[in-house]
Design a protein around this motif. Structure first.
Motif, PDB file in Angstrom:
ATOM      1  N   LEU A  84      -1.507   1.069  11.029  1.00 40.66           N
ATOM      2  CA  LEU A  84      -1.267   0.184  12.132  1.00 40.66           C
ATOM      3  C   LEU A  84       0.150  -0.194  12.277  1.00 40.66           C
ATOM      4  CD1 LEU A  84      -4.174  -2.342  11.586  1.00 40.66           C
ATOM      5  CD2 LEU A  84      -3.796  -0.459  13.384  1.00 40.66           C
ATOM      6  N   ASN A  85       0.994  -0.067  10.931  1.00 46.22           N
ATOM      7  CA  ASN A  85       2.369  -0.236  10.903  1.00 46.22           C
ATOM      8  C   ASN A  85       2.658   0.413   9.840  1.00 46.22           C
ATOM      9  OD1 ASN A  85       2.045  -2.240   8.450  1.00 46.22           O
ATOM     10  ND2 ASN A  85       1.345  -3.625   9.751  1.00 46.22           N
ATOM     11  N   GLU A  86       4.000   0.262   9.548  1.00 43.39           N
ATOM     12  CA  GLU A  86       4.907   1.254   8.201  1.00 43.39           C
ATOM     13  C   GLU A  86       5.413   0.094   7.602  1.00 43.39           C
ATOM     14  OE1 GLU A  86       4.300   4.228   7.473  1.00 43.39           O
ATOM     15  OE2 GLU A  86       3.173   4.365   9.216  1.00 43.39           O
ATOM     16  N   LYS A  87       4.898  -1.273   7.454  1.00 41.23           N
ATOM     17  CA  LYS A  87       5.501  -2.245   6.713  1.00 41.23           C
ATOM     18  C   LYS A  87       4.888  -2.221   5.135  1.00 41.23           C
ATOM     19  CE  LYS A  87       6.036  -5.493  10.542  1.00 41.23           C
ATOM     20  NZ  LYS A  87       5.917  -6.671  11.102  1.00 41.23           N
ATOM     21  N   PRO A  88       5.614  -2.851   4.257  1.00 40.67           N
ATOM     22  CA  PRO A  88       5.058  -2.852   2.881  1.00 40.67           C
ATOM     23  C   PRO A  88       3.344  -3.481   2.936  1.00 40.67           C
ATOM     24  CG  PRO A  88       7.266  -3.782   2.894  1.00 40.67           C
ATOM     25  CD  PRO A  88       6.793  -3.704   4.345  1.00 40.67           C
ATOM     26  N   TYR A  89       2.672  -2.811   2.165  1.00 37.02           N
ATOM     27  CA  TYR A  89       1.638  -3.116   2.234  1.00 37.02           C
ATOM     28  C   TYR A  89       0.673  -3.045   0.674  1.00 37.02           C
ATOM     29  CZ  TYR A  89       1.078   2.044   1.287  1.00 37.02           C
ATOM     30  OH  TYR A  89       1.266   3.103   0.728  1.00 37.02           O
ATOM     31  N   GLY A  90      -0.627  -3.802   0.658  1.00 33.77           N
ATOM     32  CA  GLY A  90      -1.506  -3.764  -0.470  1.00 33.77           C
ATOM     33  C   GLY A  90      -2.526  -2.574  -0.434  1.00 33.77           C
ATOM     34  N   VAL A  91      -3.162  -2.419  -1.354  1.00 36.06           N
ATOM     35  CA  VAL A  91      -4.060  -1.441  -1.650  1.00 36.06           C
ATOM     36  C   VAL A  91      -5.271  -1.881  -2.256  1.00 36.06           C
ATOM     37  CG1 VAL A  91      -4.390   0.779  -2.228  1.00 36.06           C
ATOM     38  CG2 VAL A  91      -2.333   0.451  -1.473  1.00 36.06           C
ATOM     39  N   LEU A  92      -6.533  -1.539  -1.604  1.00 36.89           N
ATOM     40  CA  LEU A  92      -7.621  -1.996  -2.300  1.00 36.89           C
ATOM     41  C   LEU A  92      -8.459  -0.563  -2.717  1.00 36.89           C
ATOM     42  CD1 LEU A  92     -10.315  -3.811  -2.834  1.00 36.89           C
ATOM     43  CD2 LEU A  92     -10.777  -3.241  -0.762  1.00 36.89           C
ATOM     44  N   HIS A  93      -8.755  -0.252  -3.867  1.00 35.36           N
ATOM     45  CA  HIS A  93      -9.418   0.705  -4.400  1.00 35.36           C
ATOM     46  C   HIS A  93     -10.452   0.329  -5.455  1.00 35.36           C
ATOM     47  CE1 HIS A  93      -6.861   3.868  -2.652  1.00 35.36           C
ATOM     48  NE2 HIS A  93      -5.742   3.641  -3.612  1.00 35.36           N
ATOM     49  N   CYS A 108     -13.954 -10.363  -2.109  1.00 34.01           N
ATOM     50  CA  CYS A 108     -12.775  -9.736  -2.939  1.00 34.01           C
ATOM     51  C   CYS A 108     -12.024  -9.203  -1.639  1.00 34.01           C
ATOM     52  CB  CYS A 108     -13.494  -8.492  -3.783  1.00 34.01           C
ATOM     53  SG  CYS A 108     -14.507  -8.842  -5.386  1.00 34.01           S
ATOM     54  N   LEU A 109     -12.522  -8.511  -0.656  1.00 36.05           N
ATOM     55  CA  LEU A 109     -11.758  -8.273   0.171  1.00 36.05           C
ATOM     56  C   LEU A 109     -10.752  -9.203   0.840  1.00 36.05           C
ATOM     57  CD1 LEU A 109     -13.227  -5.576   0.144  1.00 36.05           C
ATOM     58  CD2 LEU A 109     -12.936  -5.491   2.709  1.00 36.05           C
ATOM     59  N   ASN A 110     -11.065 -10.605   0.970  1.00 35.19           N
ATOM     60  CA  ASN A 110     -10.410 -11.653   1.426  1.00 35.19           C
ATOM     61  C   ASN A 110      -9.583 -12.038   0.488  1.00 35.19           C
ATOM     62  OD1 ASN A 110     -11.645 -11.850   4.377  1.00 35.19           O
ATOM     63  ND2 ASN A 110     -13.396 -12.879   3.500  1.00 35.19           N
ATOM     64  N   TRP A 111      -9.793 -12.052  -0.710  1.00 42.68           N
ATOM     65  CA  TRP A 111      -8.849 -12.254  -1.645  1.00 42.68           C
ATOM     66  C   TRP A 111      -7.502 -11.519  -1.366  1.00 42.68           C
ATOM     67  CZ3 TRP A 111      -6.405  -9.772  -5.562  1.00 42.68           C
ATOM     68  CH2 TRP A 111      -5.809 -10.551  -6.708  1.00 42.68           C
ATOM     69  N   CYS A 112      -7.669 -10.096  -1.389  1.00 39.11           N
ATOM     70  CA  CYS A 112      -6.756  -9.114  -1.481  1.00 39.11           C
ATOM     71  C   CYS A 112      -5.858  -9.219   0.006  1.00 39.11           C
ATOM     72  CB  CYS A 112      -7.429  -7.826  -1.174  1.00 39.11           C
ATOM     73  SG  CYS A 112      -7.988  -7.075  -2.856  1.00 39.11           S
ATOM     74  N   PHE A 113      -6.695  -9.722   1.025  1.00 36.16           N
ATOM     75  CA  PHE A 113      -5.990  -9.812   2.150  1.00 36.16           C
ATOM     76  C   PHE A 113      -4.860 -11.112   1.997  1.00 36.16           C
ATOM     77  CE2 PHE A 113      -5.595 -11.328   6.722  1.00 36.16           C
ATOM     78  CZ  PHE A 113      -4.757 -10.109   7.124  1.00 36.16           C
ATOM     79  N   GLN A 114      -5.438 -12.131   1.448  1.00 42.41           N
ATOM     80  CA  GLN A 114      -4.590 -13.473   1.071  1.00 42.41           C
ATOM     81  C   GLN A 114      -3.582 -13.054   0.238  1.00 42.41           C
ATOM     82  OE1 GLN A 114      -7.603 -16.105  -0.317  1.00 42.41           O
ATOM     83  NE2 GLN A 114      -8.666 -16.429   1.642  1.00 42.41           N
ATOM     84  N   ASN A 115      -3.563 -12.213  -0.510  1.00 42.36           N
ATOM     85  CA  ASN A 115      -2.633 -12.085  -1.243  1.00 42.36           C
ATOM     86  C   ASN A 115      -1.450 -11.107  -0.520  1.00 42.36           C
ATOM     87  OD1 ASN A 115      -2.560 -12.850  -4.292  1.00 42.36           O
ATOM     88  ND2 ASN A 115      -4.533 -12.433  -3.626  1.00 42.36           N
ATOM     89  N   CYS A 116      -1.938 -10.082   0.307  1.00 40.07           N
ATOM     90  CA  CYS A 116      -0.846  -9.502   1.284  1.00 40.07           C
ATOM     91  C   CYS A 116      -1.622  -9.251   2.547  1.00 40.07           C
ATOM     92  CB  CYS A 116      -0.789  -8.030   0.317  1.00 40.07           C
ATOM     93  SG  CYS A 116       0.307  -6.879   1.278  1.00 40.07           S
ATOM     94  N   GLU A 117      -0.933  -9.648   3.490  1.00 37.57           N
ATOM     95  CA  GLU A 117      -1.609  -9.734   4.814  1.00 37.57           C
ATOM     96  C   GLU A 117      -1.331  -8.631   5.518  1.00 37.57           C
ATOM     97  OE1 GLU A 117      -0.362 -13.455   6.557  1.00 37.57           O
ATOM     98  OE2 GLU A 117      -1.760 -14.714   5.619  1.00 37.57           O
ATOM     99  N   ASN A 118      -1.344  -7.239   4.925  1.00 37.02           N
ATOM    100  CA  ASN A 118      -1.127  -5.983   5.305  1.00 37.02           C
ATOM    101  C   ASN A 118      -1.777  -5.191   4.387  1.00 37.02           C
ATOM    102  OD1 ASN A 118      -0.371  -3.836   7.359  1.00 37.02           O
ATOM    103  ND2 ASN A 118       1.618  -3.711   6.258  1.00 37.02           N
ATOM    104  N   GLU A 161      -0.680  -9.160  11.863  1.00 36.33           N
ATOM    105  CA  GLU A 161      -0.101  -8.864  13.300  1.00 36.33           C
ATOM    106  C   GLU A 161      -1.157  -9.184  14.567  1.00 36.33           C
ATOM    107  OE1 GLU A 161       1.785  -5.106  13.046  1.00 36.33           O
ATOM    108  OE2 GLU A 161       3.069  -5.602  11.619  1.00 36.33           O
ATOM    109  N   PRO A 162      -0.529  -9.609  15.481  1.00 36.86           N
ATOM    110  CA  PRO A 162      -1.327  -9.715  16.749  1.00 36.86           C
ATOM    111  C   PRO A 162      -1.847  -8.385  17.136  1.00 36.86           C
ATOM    112  CG  PRO A 162       0.950 -10.838  16.972  1.00 36.86           C
ATOM    113  CD  PRO A 162       1.013 -10.072  15.588  1.00 36.86           C
TER     114      PRO A 162
END
Length: 172
Positions: A84-93, A108-118, A161-162
């Motif tokens: 979706l973009n090439e900005k810095p991102y968080g990773v879930l594994h 757990c997924l929502n917690w990860c997203f709250q910590n990094c919105e990408n 992002e929108p």
């Protein structure tokens, strides 16, 4: 409550992963975590890197997952789509829950997203539970990546992002 895993959690974490392997095998996905993956050495490495987390309930550990911010080498090349973009991102594994159907994985997924919105993640084509989890939590299919052993995974991403950063070439 989500917290970093501790060495004393190791036995419980390994059991949760073993139970998840059994669940996947019984539900049409025997190959994704074959041969004891993730094994003790990998889990201990995740602990050392301080990227292993647990969701703790009153009954004990309800889930385990890896989360980090930074580059995931397996995500460098994506086919049949684009990120979706090439900005810095968080990773879930390697997310696994101790009890199915309680909404713990979504927490757990929502917690990860709250910590990094990408946020990026991936799953095996036969892991229908994980695909539903990503879809339910607003992730978009982006393409196909390959992991270390050469097998393919469906790549997902969620961003603040929108329009979810929609770019030409996405799967949906």
């Amino acid at each position: 409550m989500i917290r970093r895993a501790k060495p004393e959690d190791l036995e419980t974490i390994l059991q949760i992963y073993a139970d998840a392997r059994d669940f996947m095998s019984a539900n049409g996905n025997p190959g994704q975590w074959a041969e004891g993956y993730p094994g003790q050495a990998l889990v201990e490495d995740d602990l050392r890197k301080e990227q292993l987390y647990v969701y703790e309930t009153e009954e004990g550990i309800g889930a385990v997952f890896v989360y980090f911010e930074g580059v995931e080498p397996n995500y460098e090349i994506i086919r049949e789509g684009v990120w979706l973009n090439e900005k810095p991102y968080g990773v879930l594994h390697r997310i696994a829950v101790a009890q199915q159907g309680k909404g713990i994985a979504s927490i757990c997924l929502n917690w990860c997203f709250q910590n990094c919105e990408n946020l990026r993640g991936d799953t095996h084509e036969k892991n229908k539970s994980m695909q539903r989890l990503f879809d339910k939590n607003g992730f978009r299919k982006c393409g196909i990546i390959c992991v270390e052993d050469g097998t393919e995974r469906i790549a997902y991403q969620k961003t603040k992002e929108p329009n979810q950063g929609r770019r030409e070439g996405n799967l949906e």
